[in-house]
Design a protein around this motif. Structure first.
Motif, PDB file in Angstrom:
ATOM      1  N   PHE A  40       0.755  -1.189   0.036  1.00 27.19           N
ATOM      2  CA  PHE A  40       0.208   0.063  -0.110  1.00 27.19           C
ATOM      3  C   PHE A  40       0.902   1.414   0.147  1.00 27.19           C
ATOM      4  O   PHE A  40       0.440   2.283  -0.733  1.00 27.19           O
ATOM      5  N   LEU A  41       1.777   1.222   0.958  1.00 27.68           N
ATOM      6  CA  LEU A  41       2.786   2.589   1.019  1.00 27.68           C
ATOM      7  C   LEU A  41       3.569   2.466  -0.204  1.00 27.68           C
ATOM      8  O   LEU A  41       3.786   3.753  -0.496  1.00 27.68           O
ATOM      9  N   MET A  42       4.280   1.546  -0.785  1.00 30.32           N
ATOM     10  CA  MET A  42       4.871   1.689  -2.085  1.00 30.32           C
ATOM     11  C   MET A  42       4.109   2.021  -3.338  1.00 30.32           C
ATOM     12  O   MET A  42       4.531   3.095  -3.854  1.00 30.32           O
ATOM     13  N   ARG A  43       2.976   1.506  -3.257  1.00 34.35           N
ATOM     14  CA  ARG A  43       2.110   2.391  -4.342  1.00 34.35           C
ATOM     15  C   ARG A  43       1.655   3.716  -4.235  1.00 34.35           C
ATOM     16  O   ARG A  43       1.548   4.467  -5.183  1.00 34.35           O
ATOM     17  N   ARG A  44       1.932   4.202  -2.866  1.00 36.44           N
ATOM     18  CA  ARG A  44       1.794   5.573  -2.711  1.00 36.44           C
ATOM     19  C   ARG A  44       3.183   6.373  -3.107  1.00 36.44           C
ATOM     20  O   ARG A  44       2.995   7.783  -2.971  1.00 36.44           O
ATOM     21  N   GLY A  45       3.966   5.649  -3.467  1.00 40.39           N
ATOM     22  CA  GLY A  45       5.496   6.273  -4.035  1.00 40.39           C
ATOM     23  C   GLY A  45       6.267   6.400  -2.965  1.00 40.39           C
ATOM     24  O   GLY A  45       7.400   7.312  -3.149  1.00 40.39           O
ATOM     25  N   PHE A  46       6.047   5.986  -1.760  1.00 44.37           N
ATOM     26  CA  PHE A  46       7.229   6.297  -0.902  1.00 44.37           C
ATOM     27  C   PHE A  46       8.401   5.246  -1.025  1.00 44.37           C
ATOM     28  O   PHE A  46       8.119   4.248  -1.641  1.00 44.37           O
ATOM     29  N   SER A  47       9.627   5.496  -0.689  1.00 49.83           N
ATOM     30  CA  SER A  47      10.771   4.958  -0.869  1.00 49.83           C
ATOM     31  C   SER A  47      10.750   3.550   0.000  1.00 49.83           C
ATOM     32  O   SER A  47      10.147   3.599   0.964  1.00 49.83           O
ATOM     33  N   SER A  48      11.430   2.578  -0.539  1.00 49.84           N
ATOM     34  CA  SER A  48      11.417   1.240   0.377  1.00 49.84           C
ATOM     35  C   SER A  48      12.149   1.468   1.590  1.00 49.84           C
ATOM     36  O   SER A  48      11.467   0.844   2.811  1.00 49.84           O
ATOM     37  N   SER A  49      13.090   2.372   1.650  1.00 50.20           N
ATOM     38  CA  SER A  49      13.835   2.549   3.131  1.00 50.20           C
ATOM     39  C   SER A  49      12.797   3.194   4.190  1.00 50.20           C
ATOM     40  O   SER A  49      12.677   2.958   5.270  1.00 50.20           O
ATOM     41  N   MET A  50      11.928   4.228   3.635  1.00 43.06           N
ATOM     42  CA  MET A  50      11.010   4.867   4.444  1.00 43.06           C
ATOM     43  C   MET A  50       9.990   3.969   4.898  1.00 43.06           C
ATOM     44  O   MET A  50       9.631   4.127   5.880  1.00 43.06           O
ATOM     45  N   VAL A  51       9.496   3.029   3.786  1.00 42.62           N
ATOM     46  CA  VAL A  51       8.586   2.233   4.150  1.00 42.62           C
ATOM     47  C   VAL A  51       9.055   1.117   5.343  1.00 42.62           C
ATOM     48  O   VAL A  51       8.152   0.968   6.156  1.00 42.62           O
ATOM     49  N   SER A  52      10.208   0.868   5.051  1.00 45.67           N
ATOM     50  CA  SER A  52      10.601  -0.244   6.046  1.00 45.67           C
ATOM     51  C   SER A  52      10.968   0.254   7.340  1.00 45.67           C
ATOM     52  O   SER A  52      10.410  -0.290   8.356  1.00 45.67           O
ATOM     53  N   SER A  53      11.351   1.573   7.437  1.00 46.93           N
ATOM     54  CA  SER A  53      11.562   2.146   8.671  1.00 46.93           C
ATOM     55  C   SER A  53      10.278   2.222   9.518  1.00 46.93           C
ATOM     56  O   SER A  53      10.097   2.298  10.721  1.00 46.93           O
ATOM     57  N   ALA A  54       9.216   2.852   8.768  1.00 45.35           N
ATOM     58  CA  ALA A  54       7.880   3.214   9.356  1.00 45.35           C
ATOM     59  C   ALA A  54       7.229   1.768   9.797  1.00 45.35           C
ATOM     60  O   ALA A  54       6.652   1.745  10.887  1.00 45.35           O
ATOM     61  N   LEU A  55       7.288   0.673   9.090  1.00 52.92           N
ATOM     62  CA  LEU A  55       6.728  -0.781   9.276  1.00 52.92           C
ATOM     63  C   LEU A  55       7.619  -1.288  10.460  1.00 52.92           C
ATOM     64  O   LEU A  55       7.061  -1.933  11.539  1.00 52.92           O
ATOM     65  N   ARG A  56       8.930  -1.093  10.676  1.00 52.80           N
ATOM     66  CA  ARG A  56       9.644  -1.541  11.978  1.00 52.80           C
ATOM     67  C   ARG A  56       9.282  -0.786  13.272  1.00 52.80           C
ATOM     68  O   ARG A  56       8.903  -1.313  14.316  1.00 52.80           O
ATOM     69  N   GLU A  57       8.807   0.646  13.089  1.00 58.45           N
ATOM     70  CA  GLU A  57       8.333   1.246  14.163  1.00 58.45           C
ATOM     71  C   GLU A  57       6.949   0.878  14.601  1.00 58.45           C
ATOM     72  O   GLU A  57       6.428   0.818  15.703  1.00 58.45           O
ATOM     73  N   ILE A  58       6.189   0.631  13.508  1.00 59.13           N
ATOM     74  CA  ILE A  58       4.663   0.158  13.791  1.00 59.13           C
ATOM     75  C   ILE A  58       4.738  -1.125  14.349  1.00 59.13           C
ATOM     76  O   ILE A  58       3.925  -1.402  15.304  1.00 59.13           O
ATOM     77  N   ARG A  59       5.440  -2.098  13.856  1.00 58.51           N
ATOM     78  CA  ARG A  59       5.561  -3.477  14.469  1.00 58.51           C
ATOM     79  C   ARG A  59       5.996  -3.330  15.834  1.00 58.51           C
ATOM     80  O   ARG A  59       5.569  -3.978  16.969  1.00 58.51           O
ATOM     81  N   SER A  60       7.130  -2.474  16.336  1.00 63.36           N
ATOM     82  CA  SER A  60       7.541  -2.330  17.661  1.00 63.36           C
ATOM     83  C   SER A  60       6.523  -1.775  18.482  1.00 63.36           C
ATOM     84  O   SER A  60       6.284  -2.136  19.743  1.00 63.36           O
ATOM     85  N   ASP A  61       5.495  -1.041  18.193  1.00 64.53           N
ATOM     86  CA  ASP A  61       4.553  -0.399  18.767  1.00 64.53           C
ATOM     87  C   ASP A  61       3.411  -1.434  19.088  1.00 64.53           C
ATOM     88  O   ASP A  61       2.555  -1.488  20.027  1.00 64.53           O
ATOM     89  N   ASP A  62       3.221  -2.397  18.272  1.00 62.52           N
ATOM     90  CA  ASP A  62       2.229  -3.102  18.142  1.00 62.52           C
ATOM     91  C   ASP A  62       2.141  -4.271  19.387  1.00 62.52           C
ATOM     92  O   ASP A  62       2.935  -5.036  19.735  1.00 62.52           O
TER      93      ASP A  62
END
Length: 160
Positions: free
Chosen positions: A138-160
């Motif tokens: 979803f985030l990649m289709r919005r045009g965000f870089s893979s590094s930005m997406v990975s970083s955000a998902l790491r943070e989201i997973r750690s909060d989960d």
């Protein structure tokens, strides 16, 4: 010898088409030129008319680009996607770069995190790996870089 009356009629028709299109929504000079071409308005009539509309600021690609950037950021699009969309609408590269320059990396990081969290929460019933894959796509289709997406998902997973 060209018929003056038919040229006047074509110019009046072109002016009406332009005014109608601009009353519906902002458009770039290139988009309006395409519309006039489809309406079979000759270039020798369309070009001076478009130039005149630009001169009196009824057409302004820079204003269009700034408004477009604001609306697309609100819809969660990255600067890279927004820039590409503006170029497809015929906006000059320098104008595009100026318009998207207001979007900072921090703004995009905040946006990708916000969008990722919202999507992650909506997919709460799925397995973590499936959620990760779907949110990432979803985030990649919005045009965000893979590094930005990975970083955000790491943070989201750690909060989960």
């Amino acid at each position: 010898m060209p018929d003056i009356r038919s040229d006047e009629k074509l110019e009046k028709r072109a002016r009406n088409v332009l005014l109608f299109q601009l009353s519906r929504s902002m458009k770039t000079k290139w988009q309006l030129a395409q519309i006039l071409e489809k309406r079979e308005i000759p270039v020798e009539i369309a070009k001076p008319l478009l130039d005149r509309f630009e001169e009196v600021q009824l057409i302004d690609d820079a204003v269009f680009a700034a408004a477009y950037v604001r609306s697309r950021v609100e819809k969660g699009k990255s600067s890279r996607i927004i820039g590409r969309e503006l170029q497809q609408k015929g906006v000059d590269r320098a104008v595009v770069e100026e318009a998207v320059s207001g979007i900072t990396r921090e703004d995009e990081e905040k946006l990708v995190l916000e969008l990722g969290r919202a999507r992650w929460d909506r997919l709460r019933d799925l397995e973590p790996d499936t959620k990760y894959r779907r949110v990432s796509g979803f985030l990649m289709r919005r045009g965000f870089s893979s590094s930005m997406v990975s970083s955000a998902l790491r943070e989201i997973r750690s909060d989960d």
